[in-house]
Enzyme design. Structure first.
Site, PDB file in Angstrom:
ATOM      1  N   GLY A  64       0.897  -1.177   0.089  1.00 50.26           N
ATOM      2  CA  GLY A  64      -0.257   0.172  -0.123  1.00 50.26           C
ATOM      3  C   GLY A  64       0.983   1.299   0.060  1.00 50.26           C
ATOM      4  O   GLY A  64       1.974   1.221   0.575  1.00 50.26           O
ATOM      5  N   ARG A 119       1.058  -5.724  -5.099  1.00 50.87           N
ATOM      6  CA  ARG A 119       1.189  -6.551  -3.843  1.00 50.87           C
ATOM      7  C   ARG A 119       1.521  -8.148  -4.300  1.00 50.87           C
ATOM      8  O   ARG A 119       1.282  -8.923  -3.554  1.00 50.87           O
ATOM      9  CB  ARG A 119      -0.009  -6.496  -3.229  1.00 50.87           C
ATOM     10  CG  ARG A 119      -0.716  -5.337  -2.542  1.00 50.87           C
ATOM     11  CD  ARG A 119      -1.583  -5.628  -1.502  1.00 50.87           C
ATOM     12  NE  ARG A 119      -2.143  -4.308  -1.040  1.00 50.87           N
ATOM     13  CZ  ARG A 119      -1.719  -3.833   0.170  1.00 50.87           C
ATOM     14  NH1 ARG A 119      -0.605  -4.595   0.656  1.00 50.87           N
ATOM     15  NH2 ARG A 119      -2.072  -2.855   0.720  1.00 50.87           N
ATOM     16  N   ASP A 125       5.326  -8.026   5.616  1.00 52.51           N
ATOM     17  CA  ASP A 125       5.108  -8.862   4.708  1.00 52.51           C
ATOM     18  C   ASP A 125       6.589  -8.915   3.623  1.00 52.51           C
ATOM     19  O   ASP A 125       7.197  -9.760   3.315  1.00 52.51           O
ATOM     20  CB  ASP A 125       3.984  -9.317   3.904  1.00 52.51           C
ATOM     21  CG  ASP A 125       3.024 -10.014   4.761  1.00 52.51           C
ATOM     22  OD1 ASP A 125       3.445 -10.726   5.894  1.00 52.51           O
ATOM     23  OD2 ASP A 125       1.949  -9.688   4.811  1.00 52.51           O
ATOM     24  N   LYS A 185       7.981   0.506   5.700  1.00 57.30           N
ATOM     25  CA  LYS A 185       7.006   1.425   5.244  1.00 57.30           C
ATOM     26  C   LYS A 185       5.652   0.889   5.717  1.00 57.30           C
ATOM     27  O   LYS A 185       5.483  -0.485   5.565  1.00 57.30           O
ATOM     28  CB  LYS A 185       7.004   1.533   3.572  1.00 57.30           C
ATOM     29  CG  LYS A 185       5.866   2.126   3.026  1.00 57.30           C
ATOM     30  CD  LYS A 185       5.118   1.118   1.890  1.00 57.30           C
ATOM     31  CE  LYS A 185       4.435   0.037   2.627  1.00 57.30           C
ATOM     32  NZ  LYS A 185       3.335  -0.952   1.570  1.00 57.30           N
ATOM     33  N   THR A 186       4.794   1.748   6.181  1.00 61.55           N
ATOM     34  CA  THR A 186       3.159   1.504   6.297  1.00 61.55           C
ATOM     35  C   THR A 186       2.640   2.443   6.995  1.00 61.55           C
ATOM     36  O   THR A 186       3.241   2.572   8.083  1.00 61.55           O
ATOM     37  CB  THR A 186       2.917  -0.219   6.633  1.00 61.55           C
ATOM     38  OG1 THR A 186       1.553  -0.150   6.809  1.00 61.55           O
ATOM     39  CG2 THR A 186       3.540  -0.217   7.956  1.00 61.55           C
ATOM     40  N   ASP A 208       0.048   1.779   8.377  1.00 61.88           N
ATOM     41  CA  ASP A 208      -0.542   1.192   9.632  1.00 61.88           C
ATOM     42  C   ASP A 208       0.212   1.310  10.923  1.00 61.88           C
ATOM     43  O   ASP A 208      -0.253   1.183  11.974  1.00 61.88           O
ATOM     44  CB  ASP A 208      -0.720  -0.526   9.266  1.00 61.88           C
ATOM     45  CG  ASP A 208      -1.788  -0.652   8.323  1.00 61.88           C
ATOM     46  OD1 ASP A 208      -2.223   0.385   7.593  1.00 61.88           O
ATOM     47  OD2 ASP A 208      -1.998  -1.767   8.060  1.00 61.88           O
ATOM     48  N   MET A 255      -8.189   3.116   8.359  1.00 56.92           N
ATOM     49  CA  MET A 255      -7.286   2.071   8.067  1.00 56.92           C
ATOM     50  C   MET A 255      -6.672   1.535   9.151  1.00 56.92           C
ATOM     51  O   MET A 255      -6.230   2.267  10.162  1.00 56.92           O
ATOM     52  CB  MET A 255      -6.655   2.663   6.833  1.00 56.92           C
ATOM     53  CG  MET A 255      -7.014   2.322   5.495  1.00 56.92           C
ATOM     54  SD  MET A 255      -5.914   2.400   4.119  1.00 56.92           S
ATOM     55  CE  MET A 255      -7.058   1.851   2.781  1.00 56.92           C
TER      56      MET A 255
HETATM   57  P1  FBP Z   1       0.740  -1.932   3.647  1.00 59.94           P
HETATM   58  O1  FBP Z   1       0.579  -2.726   4.799  1.00 59.94           O
HETATM   59  O2  FBP Z   1       1.194  -2.658   2.444  1.00 59.94           O
HETATM   60  O3  FBP Z   1       1.350  -0.716   3.607  1.00 59.94           O
HETATM   61  O4  FBP Z   1      -0.787  -1.484   3.300  1.00 59.94           O
HETATM   62  C1  FBP Z   1      -1.904  -0.955   4.486  1.00 59.94           C
HETATM   63  C2  FBP Z   1      -3.010  -0.715   3.909  1.00 59.94           C
HETATM   64  O5  FBP Z   1      -3.123   0.669   3.518  1.00 59.94           O
HETATM   65  C3  FBP Z   1      -4.109  -1.043   5.142  1.00 59.94           C
HETATM   66  O6  FBP Z   1      -4.204  -0.053   5.951  1.00 59.94           O
HETATM   67  C4  FBP Z   1      -5.411  -1.420   4.336  1.00 59.94           C
HETATM   68  O7  FBP Z   1      -6.038  -2.244   4.854  1.00 59.94           O
HETATM   69  C5  FBP Z   1      -4.659  -1.865   3.120  1.00 59.94           C
HETATM   70  O8  FBP Z   1      -3.418  -1.466   2.713  1.00 59.94           O
HETATM   71  C6  FBP Z   1      -5.425  -1.569   1.746  1.00 59.94           C
HETATM   72  O9  FBP Z   1      -5.065  -2.384   0.823  1.00 59.94           O
HETATM   73  P2  FBP Z   1      -5.156  -1.864  -0.996  1.00 59.94           P
HETATM   74  O10 FBP Z   1      -4.260  -0.888  -0.972  1.00 59.94           O
HETATM   75  O11 FBP Z   1      -4.828  -3.137  -1.639  1.00 59.94           O
HETATM   76  O12 FBP Z   1      -6.720  -1.586  -0.994  1.00 59.94           O
END
Ligand code: FBP
Length: 551
Positions: A80, A144, A175, A201-202, A204, A249
């Site tokens: 993400g 992803r 991951d 990175k994230t 979250d 999120m």
């Molecule tokens: P990452 O862990 O890859 O950084 O992504 C986190 C996130 O933003 C979550 O908060 C959310 O649930 C998910 O990606 C959404 O995924 P997508 O971009 O595939 O809709």
């Protein structure tokens, strides 16, 4: 067209930790003692014979004779979007070019599949200029795809050989960085020279530990959501007629919701980790929300703000069990399930396969939520919680219960709810000064790690609650952060996800205030992220980081 802020941000010069400000040939990695993994040491050592136990690297002043080697480095954005990704690439590029102008930076397009498919573009100074200090991952795109099969690993090796790649920098979450460690081990096992360095990175915020104080993007994303929540809270307090349920999120951990609560003081903020700890049912969560709504109504306040972490649904024990069972059925009967005509038939099929307890829970859910629980899993096998309307589920259930309470005479107010979901709005915001600086420093650090010859390391910039003049930099062996977890019926090495700790300062600070915030309107209004101005408005880290560093 470039917006005025975009143009102004191109001129921003990110701050570096002092050790990285000196000429790049004078930065060396001091290596400490051998390390051990978080847990399951024997198992992890066996899986990573070449990269296990490496020492922590801390940058100090010295002399690195190898820094000027001409290199080809590849970079990939994985998963993400998170604000600041472009600055990681800028820092990496500037480090690489400071060491040798003839070195090349290749960007893999569209995420990890760019490596397996050999889909690349060279990143030049001119091309990068338009992306410095801006949000988004559009400089090279992200994806992803998980690199896991033998064919995929072979394809990666082939790309590296064909292009003469000396090092790959993986910008990703837990991951993706687990994948980076596996790749580093794979290259060494095959006698390949390609080094692998990860960058945390994230949005979250769940890739953190003693050495990785925060993942990049968390700062900007939470500040963006907190601005919006503050605006909504003010609207609620002005009109005094709506309850706003806001899903935030955070695929698993509730760090985002918690940080936003600390910044805005809502009436309710659910924390998934606490729900799991207290083994709460959906019904008990709804009952508690209704109690707050009723209490505020008694005070004549038929309005409020409730924050709901998007991962909540999986942390409610009965729902977690249900989702796990659905995952198993979907994995075992994938083709049969895919052949079903519509959502109606899928729901019926699933009901026939679940245990008695889970059928009861499944049948109690509205049709819309049932269908959302059956939607496609992501490439890591996770249910896509961002697509499940938990906030809607809660408002519907709360409304129903309040109706019953009204009949019994225990609720005399009004309940009119509006739902919101904030996630994508924050992932590509212009990075805050903190994320601009932090990301640039991480990218530069990634290059210095490469120049110091290490592999299987995560870039680490620390002391982040202090001003950048006090930051330090180095690298942490990824195996050190690993443990073995059950995934799809098998024990797999993974970086341990950092969930909200209920005995840590951020949660405790929230828990100490929430009863007051529930009843007495105490909203706080952070306003928009500021990029120019006094330190206290434009250079502050998150409250979470400050509290964690104090604790
Ligand atoms: P990452 O862990 O890859 O950084 O992504 C986190 C996130 O933003 C979550 O908060 C959310 O649930 C998910 O990606 C959404 O995924 P997508 O971009 O595939 O809709």
């Amino acid at each position: 067209m470039q917006s005025p802020l975009q143009v102004a941000r191109y001129a921003y010069i990110p701050k570096l930790p002092p050790v990285l400000k000196q000429p790049i040939e004078h930065v060396v990695a001091r290596l400490g003692e051998a390390t051990e993994s978080e847990s399951d040491q024997a198992g992890i050592r066996e899986l990573f014979p070449h990269t296990y136990g490496k020492p922590i690297a801390e940058f100090i002043e010295g002399s690195n004779p190898n820094v000027g080697t001409r290199r080809t480095v590849g970079v990939v954005l994985s998963g993400g979007q998170a604000p600041g990704g472009h600055n990681v690439i800028a820092g990496l590029f500037d480090g690489l070019k400071a060491a040798n102008q003839d070195s090349t930076l290749l960007g893999f397009l569209g995420g990890p599949s760019g490596i397996t498919d050999d889909s690349v573009r060279e990143i030049t100074a001119d091309y990068l200029a338009e992306f410095r200090n801006t949000g988004g991952f559009d400089v090279i795109g992200s994806g992803r795809t998980k690199i896991e099969t033998d064919e995929q690993f072979e394809a990666v090796a082939q790309t590296c050989k064909t292009r003469g790649i000396d090092a790959i920098v993986v910008i990703g979450g837990d991951d993706s960085n687990t994948n980076a460690a596996v790749l580093a081990e794979y290259f060494l096992a095959r006698g390949m020279k390609t080094q692998v360095i990860g960058v945390p990175k994230t949005i979250d915020g769940d890739l953190k530990n003693a050495y990785i104080e925060t993942s990049f993007g968390f700062d900007t994303a939470t500040k963006t959501y907190a601005e919006l929540i503050g605006n909504i809270a003010r609207d609620a307090n002005s009109a005094k007629k709506y309850w706003h349920f806001i899903k935030l999120m955070g695929r698993s951990a509730s760090h985002i919701a918690l940080e936003c609560a600390l910044q805005t003081r809502p009436n309710i903020c659910l924390v998934s980790e606490e729900v799991a700890e207290r083994k709460q049912t959906l019904d008990s969560i709804v009952t508690e929300i209704c109690a707050v709504v009723a209490k505020r109504a008694e005070n004549g306040e038929n309005f409020g703000v409730a924050l709901v972490p998007e991962g909540l649904i999986e942390f409610i024990p009965e729902m977690g069990t249900l989702i796990a069972e659905i995952n198993d059925v979907l994995a075992a009967a994938a083709d049969e399930f895919a052949g079903l005509k519509d959502a109606e038939h899928q729901i019926e099929f699933m009901s026939g396969k679940l245990s008695t307890d889970s059928v009861r829970v499944f049948d109690s859910l509205p049709k819309g939520i049932q269908a959302q629980l059956l939607m496609d899993r992501d490439p890591h096998g996770n249910v896509q919680v961002s697509r499940i309307e938990t906030e809607k589920l809660l408002t519907e259930m709360v409304a129903e219960k309040l109706e019953e309470m009204k009949k019994r005479g225990t609720f005399k107010g009004k309940f009119s709810a509006l739902n919101h979901f904030f996630g994508y709005e924050g992932r590509c915001a212009f990075p805050s000064n903190f994320d601009s600086d932090y990301c640039y420093a991480l990218g530069y650090t990634a290059f210095v790690l490469i120049a110091n010859g290490v592999t299987g390391y995560l870039a680490s910039v620390r002391n982040l609650a202090r001003p950048a003049e006090r930051w330090t930099a180095g690298g942490i062996p990824i195996t050190m952060m690993m443990n073995l977890e059950q995934r799809h019926g098998k024990k797999k090495p993974v970086i341990r996800k950092a969930l909200v700790e209920l005995d840590a300062p951020p949660f405790k600070a929230f828990a100490a205030e929430r009863k007051t915030w529930a009843v007495k309107t105490s909203f706080s209004f952070p306003g928009a992220i500021q990029y120019f101005g006094p330190d206290e408005v434009c250079n502050q880290p998150t409250i979470t980081l400050k509290l964690e560093q104090q604790g």
